[in-house]
Design an enzyme around this catalytic site. Structure first.
Site, short mmCIF file in Angstrom:
data_model
loop_
_atom_site.label_atom_id
_atom_site.label_comp_id
_atom_site.label_asym_id
_atom_site.label_seq_id
_atom_site.Cartn_x
_atom_site.Cartn_y
_atom_site.Cartn_z
N SER A 276 0.83 -1.21 0.00
CA SER A 276 0.00 0.00 0.00
C SER A 276 0.87 1.26 0.00
O SER A 276 2.00 1.26 0.49
CB SER A 276 -0.90 0.03 1.24
OG SER A 276 -1.76 -1.08 1.27
N1 SAH Z 1 -1.12 -4.80 3.94
C1 SAH Z 1 -0.35 -5.04 2.76
C2 SAH Z 1 -1.06 -4.59 1.50
C3 SAH Z 1 -1.42 -5.78 0.76
S1 SAH Z 1 -2.39 -5.69 -0.68
C4 SAH Z 1 1.04 -4.45 2.86
O1 SAH Z 1 1.31 -3.72 3.82
O2 SAH Z 1 1.88 -4.74 2.00
C5 SAH Z 1 -3.72 -6.73 -0.20
C6 SAH Z 1 -3.39 -8.14 0.18
O3 SAH Z 1 -4.62 -8.76 0.58
C7 SAH Z 1 -2.85 -8.98 -0.98
O4 SAH Z 1 -1.64 -9.57 -0.60
C8 SAH Z 1 -3.94 -10.03 -1.18
O5 SAH Z 1 -3.44 -11.29 -1.60
C9 SAH Z 1 -4.57 -10.11 0.19
N2 SAH Z 1 -5.93 -10.65 0.22
C10 SAH Z 1 -6.94 -10.44 -0.65
N3 SAH Z 1 -8.05 -11.13 -0.27
C11 SAH Z 1 -7.71 -11.79 0.89
C12 SAH Z 1 -8.41 -12.68 1.76
N4 SAH Z 1 -9.67 -13.04 1.53
N5 SAH Z 1 -7.77 -13.16 2.83
C13 SAH Z 1 -6.48 -12.83 3.08
N6 SAH Z 1 -5.75 -11.99 2.28
C14 SAH Z 1 -6.36 -11.48 1.21
#
Ligand code: SAH
Length: 216
Positions: free
Chosen positions: A64
């Site tokens: 993010s």
């Molecule tokens: N918090 C992260 C941002 C990640 S982007 C950071 O600091 O880097 C969003 C993430 O959510 C992705 O890695 C994606 O695979 C995950 N995601 C999407 N749907 C999900 C679900 N149902 N359960 C767990 N993770 C999920």
């Protein structure tokens, strides 16, 4: 090499930029000043680590934007020893920010490779959190109820299961909307069966999807 003088200087500038963009929570700013974001990035984007932008990590996901991390974290109002559940570990950067602020963090990721990599990254920095490989839609009942829940992927609807894993008085922060644009939404659990909603600006996240992915 974990951190260096140049990266620290760039982080100071990033923190100034975030202040100008309206972030005022001192603890959030301190955490962003402290956590070396470049360690969480794909080596191809190292030079961009302290630019206020989202960047690709593996599996088609993103780390993010720092401003987004700052907004979500500020809305959570994290206190030391708070139990926080994160849905969407991704690179682990957001989780590290929460740990740096003194929270006990439980984080769930649906991509196995990201789940594995984030653990290595956080432990290389000396941060500890509880990592889970799975679909975050079901939360983590056995570790709840939580003081805060942070969803870092876009969803049209907040799963009831997650709303119920929040303590009364707890806060859930989620980008709510369709795939193109979401509204950052803060949900306060005000009673056994009552939740208050408020809106905090527009953002774009990768979608929250069902199931898990056990490969590259
Ligand atoms: N918090 C992260 C941002 C990640 S982007 C950071 O600091 O880097 C969003 C993430 O959510 C992705 O890695 C994606 O695979 C995950 N995601 C999407 N749907 C999900 C679900 N149902 N359960 C767990 N993770 C999920």
């Amino acid at each position: 090499m974990i951190d260096n003088f140049e990266a620290r200087g760039k982080r100071k500038k990033l923190v100034e930029e975030l202040k100008q963009k309206g972030i005022s929570d001192e603890e959030v700013l301190r955490a962003i000043d402290t956590v070396p974001r470049h360690i969480f990035m794909d080596p191809a984007f190292l030079n961009h680590a302290y630019i206020d932008k989202a960047f690709p990590i593996s599996s088609g996901q993103t780390i993010s934007q720092p401003y987004t991390v700052a907004v979500q974290t500020s809305l959570l109002k994290v206190k030391k020893r708070d139990k926080i559940l994160e849905i969407g570990t991704g690179s682990g950067y957001q989780a590290a920010i929460l740990v740096e602020m003194g929270a006990k963090v439980y984080t769930i990721e649906r991509f196995r490779d990201l789940f594995l990599k984030a653990q290595t990254t956080l432990s290389s920095l000396g941060y500890s959190a509880d990592f889970f490989y799975g679909d975050g839609h079901t939360g983590k009942l056995q570790y709840g109820p939580f003081d805060g829940i942070i969803i870092t992927a876009a969803t049209k609807e907040i799963p009831d299961t997650l709303l119920k894993q929040l303590k009364i008085g707890g806060r859930l922060v989620v980008p709510l909307g369709d795939n193109d644009l979401q509204v950052m939404t803060l949900v306060l659990r005000t009673g056994e069966d009552t939740w208050d909603y408020s809106s905090h600006g527009s953002f774009v996240f990768v979608p929250m999807l069902k199931g898990t992915v056990n490969g590259k």
